[in-house]
Design a protein around this motif. Sequence first.
Motif, PDB file in Angstrom:
ATOM      1  N   HIS A   1     -11.069   1.649   7.870  1.00 43.60           N
ATOM      2  CA  HIS A   1     -11.123   3.125   7.314  1.00 43.60           C
ATOM      3  C   HIS A   1     -12.190   3.158   6.217  1.00 43.60           C
ATOM      4  CE1 HIS A   1      -9.906   5.891   4.429  1.00 43.60           C
ATOM      5  NE2 HIS A   1      -8.892   6.489   5.482  1.00 43.60           N
TER       6      HIS A   1
ATOM      7  N   PRO B   1     -14.033   4.728   3.624  1.00 46.57           N
ATOM      8  CA  PRO B   1     -13.537   5.464   2.299  1.00 46.57           C
ATOM      9  C   PRO B   1     -14.169   6.819   2.092  1.00 46.57           C
ATOM     10  CG  PRO B   1     -14.950   3.690   1.725  1.00 46.57           C
ATOM     11  CD  PRO B   1     -14.739   3.611   3.135  1.00 46.57           C
TER      12      PRO B   1
ATOM     13  N   ASP C   1      -9.956   5.944  -2.353  1.00 43.90           N
ATOM     14  CA  ASP C   1     -10.370   5.009  -1.352  1.00 43.90           C
ATOM     15  C   ASP C   1     -11.328   4.242  -1.636  1.00 43.90           C
ATOM     16  OD1 ASP C   1      -8.282   6.421   0.216  1.00 43.90           O
ATOM     17  OD2 ASP C   1      -9.862   7.327   1.603  1.00 43.90           O
TER      18      ASP C   1
ATOM     19  N   LYS D   1      -0.205   6.475  -2.440  1.00 44.59           N
ATOM     20  CA  LYS D   1      -1.322   6.338  -1.135  1.00 44.59           C
ATOM     21  C   LYS D   1      -2.159   5.231  -1.406  1.00 44.59           C
ATOM     22  CE  LYS D   1      -3.345  10.429  -3.501  1.00 44.59           C
ATOM     23  NZ  LYS D   1      -3.642  12.078  -3.297  1.00 44.59           N
TER      24      LYS D   1
ATOM     25  N   ARG E   1      -3.336   2.089   0.697  1.00 44.07           N
ATOM     26  CA  ARG E   1      -4.928   1.858   0.687  1.00 44.07           C
ATOM     27  C   ARG E   1      -5.259   0.608   0.574  1.00 44.07           C
ATOM     28  NH1 ARG E   1      -6.105   4.987   4.383  1.00 44.07           N
ATOM     29  NH2 ARG E   1      -6.271   6.772   3.435  1.00 44.07           N
TER      30      ARG E   1
ATOM     31  N   HIS F   1      -2.617   1.802   6.377  1.00 42.23           N
ATOM     32  CA  HIS F   1      -3.782   2.989   6.539  1.00 42.23           C
ATOM     33  C   HIS F   1      -2.800   4.214   6.671  1.00 42.23           C
ATOM     34  CE1 HIS F   1      -7.016   1.000   4.871  1.00 42.23           C
ATOM     35  NE2 HIS F   1      -7.306   0.162   6.144  1.00 42.23           N
TER      36      HIS F   1
ATOM     37  N   SER G   1      -0.744   5.460   3.871  1.00 42.03           N
ATOM     38  CA  SER G   1      -1.550   6.165   3.058  1.00 42.03           C
ATOM     39  C   SER G   1      -2.267   7.562   3.468  1.00 42.03           C
ATOM     40  CB  SER G   1      -2.930   5.309   2.685  1.00 42.03           C
ATOM     41  OG  SER G   1      -3.771   5.868   1.447  1.00 42.03           O
ATOM     42  N   ASP G   2      -2.388   7.822   4.527  1.00 37.20           N
ATOM     43  CA  ASP G   2      -2.854   8.853   5.277  1.00 37.20           C
ATOM     44  C   ASP G   2      -1.755  10.009   5.227  1.00 37.20           C
ATOM     45  OD1 ASP G   2      -5.236   7.820   6.165  1.00 37.20           O
ATOM     46  OD2 ASP G   2      -4.809   7.469   7.886  1.00 37.20           O
TER      47      ASP G   2
END
Length: 343
Positions: free
Chosen positions: A135, A137, A142, A252, A256, A321, A324-325
């Motif tokens: 992922h 950032p 992030d 979130k 992450r 992930h 978090s999204d």
Amino acid sequence: MSSRLAGTALCRHLSHVPVPHLPALRPTASSALLHRCSAAQAQRAGLWPPSRFSPPRRASTLSDPAQDGGKDQKAGTAGKVPPGEGGAEQKAVVSYWGVPPSRVSKEDGSEWRWTCFRPWDTYQADLSIDLQKHHAPTTILDKLALYTVKALRWPTDIFFQRRYACRAMMLETVAAVPGMVGGVLLHLKSLRRFDHSGGWIKALLEEAENERMHLMTFMEVSQPRWYERALVLAVQGVFFNAYFLGYLISPKFAHRVVGYLEEEAIHSYTEFLKEIDKGTIENVPAPAIALDYWRLPPGSTLRDVVMVVRADEAHHRDVNHFASDVHYQGHQLKAAPAPLGYH
């Protein structure tokens, strides 16, 4: 005349009266009158109805074999149970509540010897998962999460260096914390708001249990030293509280961080495999617990175990992930069905 004196006089009078043989009773409580009179005399005088007294109720919840009269004991009484972890036989707990020990067998009919997990908890890991996903950032949170994980990796590399078996065992003691913390906080939130969780409580607790099984497996490969155990106490205590606060402030961000931690775990296990392939680490037979938990074929080795553990970490990477999204898009986790059984 008081009742006590009257009773005393009556007992003296009755002491001269012949009475037939009566079985002695054993009361649970006594009065001054009963101390002065024999059981037979008091019963003959009508002062001690036998129906008023019964043997005392046992305070213990354990059943008394003598009371069973030699009858066949139900499940949950004394006897042998299937060998537990380590192959040592254990005696069944004698329970007043009648909770029977479960008798579980494998598909081939052989006895299931593990109590920390059951056949329905086992699975075959998906080794085809993409291990290179990352992922990138994009937000400040992030980047903060990524830099936090990178900073945590530096002292770990210095401390463990290339002792990957011990490194894996120690890091799994920390890796099992986030799923438990997240699951507990979602559980409490669900209770406060009288609302469903979308299955995320179970999904996060499954992740924590899976990480714990990684630890149980590597415990069969490497034993921690005393100072490493002390390190676990310190690191786990700090990490638990830090992650707990982080999850309360920003879920979130917390998910992450775990996503990036799992990416680092994938890298560590890849290096572990390289050391095995080079012969630096002996490719010993896989522990028995790993054969049953991941349904590995007979003859599997440590390399096979590292492969399935690395695949597990890749799945945890995707789940966190994704969680978090969901939060970044302004939704609660319950808005997206939890990936239950995602292995």
